[in-house]
Enzyme design. Structure first.
Site, short mmCIF file in Angstrom:
data_model
loop_
_atom_site.label_atom_id
_atom_site.label_comp_id
_atom_site.label_asym_id
_atom_site.label_seq_id
_atom_site.Cartn_x
_atom_site.Cartn_y
_atom_site.Cartn_z
N GLU A 66 0.87 -1.18 0.00
CA GLU A 66 0.00 0.00 0.00
C GLU A 66 0.91 1.23 0.00
O GLU A 66 1.25 1.79 1.05
CB GLU A 66 -0.94 -0.07 1.20
CG GLU A 66 -1.82 -1.33 1.10
CD GLU A 66 -2.74 -1.55 2.30
OE1 GLU A 66 -2.79 -0.70 3.20
OE2 GLU A 66 -3.40 -2.60 2.33
N GLU A 222 -8.25 4.69 4.73
CA GLU A 222 -8.07 4.13 3.38
C GLU A 222 -8.05 5.29 2.40
O GLU A 222 -9.06 5.97 2.21
CB GLU A 222 -9.22 3.17 3.04
CG GLU A 222 -9.40 2.01 4.02
CD GLU A 222 -8.32 0.94 3.91
OE1 GLU A 222 -7.55 0.98 2.93
OE2 GLU A 222 -8.25 0.08 4.80
O1 LIG Z 1 -8.98 -3.62 0.70
C1 LIG Z 1 -8.90 -4.52 1.52
O2 LIG Z 1 -9.46 -5.62 1.36
C2 LIG Z 1 -8.12 -4.31 2.79
C3 LIG Z 1 -7.61 -2.90 3.02
C4 LIG Z 1 -7.04 -2.88 4.44
O3 LIG Z 1 -5.91 -3.22 4.61
N1 LIG Z 1 -7.90 -2.57 5.40
C5 LIG Z 1 -7.58 -2.73 6.78
C6 LIG Z 1 -8.72 -2.26 7.63
C7 LIG Z 1 -8.42 -2.37 9.10
C8 LIG Z 1 -9.59 -2.04 10.02
O4 LIG Z 1 -10.59 -2.74 9.95
O5 LIG Z 1 -9.47 -1.08 10.80
C9 LIG Z 1 -7.30 -4.21 7.05
O6 LIG Z 1 -8.00 -5.05 6.49
O7 LIG Z 1 -6.39 -4.48 7.83
ZN LIG Z 2 -4.05 -2.13 4.39
#
Ligand SMILES: O=C(O)CCC(=O)N[C@@H](CCC(=O)O)C(=O)O
Ligand SMILES: [Zn+2]
Length: 343
Positions: A66, A222
């Protein structure tokens, strides 16, 4: 001795990438009086000679592919070391998973962002388990090595695998009944993030860790879609860069008055975990985050279990059929109105 190069170039990202698992701690003081402490690979702490009442953590590369957040933080670190920015507060920058940056993958062995808040305990050792424990202790030291009562925040910067109807959005970790802060939503809006998801349960993410353990205003943010280095359109990040710069370099930052109509707010309706090898979605990889489904439509199949939309418009977030067994494969969300739970 890496300090001479770091002082000259400010290039902490290259130093981090050249030391995937550890780096000896070193420190020096800039001519403007800011103490620079390299705590480890990817972990650098700045303490201005006189500092305000905010303790700020900015993390990126918890997922190594990312890249936009990594580029944003890399530039801030260089600007501080080369004295193009003067900090007003203590700031801890973290590049979470250096090896995963180098292999341009989300993670090496295990998703680092599922290993916080104690989740790294009692598991077989691997680099991400070890890193999670170390990152917890750097954040803990950062917040607790100064007198209590100071303001704490942690913005964990990510980009999403899929495209999104709402390009930028933030996850507000579960606050265990405490109210959500309108001032934080205003901060997000200034970053160009008008879409916020309220979590309704504890998690093992980095932002939840700082929120739960230290009462920090913490978010997973994000900022767009995953792209390789060099392919990010950095003009899409100007608002977040400007707002974070103001946060770290100004004593205080004023935001516009809260107006609910500026936001799209959602709460998590449910989390669907993958429990079987045979896990699939009925929609294609091109289906974007926030796509809504009609009540009764199929959302996912996990072995013999089928999940159908329970409410009209139930929308998908972070669908990923390839997660490890037992992990979250999909979040669904429904709209949320501003009420007395917002202060
Ligand atoms: O796009 C995706 O599928 C994942 C993007 C991402 O890394 N999102 C985080 C969110 C964390 C949270 O829920 O606070 C993750 O999945 O770790
Ligand atoms: Zn991520």
């Amino acid at each position: 001795m890496y300090l001479d190069t770091l002082k000259q170039t400010g290039d902490f990202l290259t130093l981090t990438r050249n030391n995937e698992f550890s780096l000896a701690a070193e420190q020096f003081t800039l001519s403007n009086g800011t103490l620079v402490e390299v705590k480890d690979t990817g972990v650098i702490q700045f303490t201005p000679a006189t500092y305000g009442d905010k303790d700020i953590v900015l993390s990126s590369a918890v997922h190594g592919n990312e890249t936009a957040p990594i580029e944003i933080c890399d530039a801030f670190i260089q600007d501080v070391i080369l004295q193009r920015i003067e900090l007003a507060h203590r700031v801890l920058f973290i590049f979470g998973n250096p090896k995963s940056i180098n292999i341009a993958e989300r993670f090496v062995d295990e998703n680092l962002n599922r290993l916080f808040n104690g989740a790294h305990e009692n598991r077989t050792d691997n680099p991400e388990q070890i890193r999670a424990a170390k990152l917890e202790s750097y954040v803990s030291d950062f917040f607790t090595s100064v007198p209590e009562g100071r303001y704490r925040c942690h913005y964990d910067l990510h980009t999403a695998i899929r495209g999104s109807k709402n390009e930028k959005f933030a996850v507000y970790p579960f606050l265990h009944g405490k109210p959500w802060k309108k001032s934080q939503l205003q901060f997000m809006l200034a970053c160009g993030v008008n879409t916020i998801l309220m979590m309704r349960s504890a998690a093992t993410t980095f932002s939840y860790f700082s929120s739960f353990q230290f009462g920090a205003d913490a978010f997973t943010v994000e900022l767009g879609q995953v792209k390789p280095f060099g392919q990010n359109d950095m003009s899409r990040f100007s608002a977040v860069k400007q707002t974070l710069k103001a946060l770290i370099s100004q004593e205080s930052v004023e935001y516009d008055e809260f107006n609910a109509s500026d936001f799209e707010l959602f709460q998590v309706h449910r989390t669907i975990n993958r429990t079987c090898d045979a896990f699939s979605f009925p929609f294609p990889d091109s289906a974007v985050n926030f796509t809504g489904f009609a009540k009764g439509e199929l959302l996912a199949t996990d072995g013999d279990t089928t999940y159908f939309a329970e409410v009209e418009g139930e929308a998908i977030i972070f669908p990923n059929a390839k997660v490890a067994l037992g992990q979250r494969a999909l979040l669904t969300v429904v709209p949320l109105e501003v009420d007395e739970n917002f202060v």
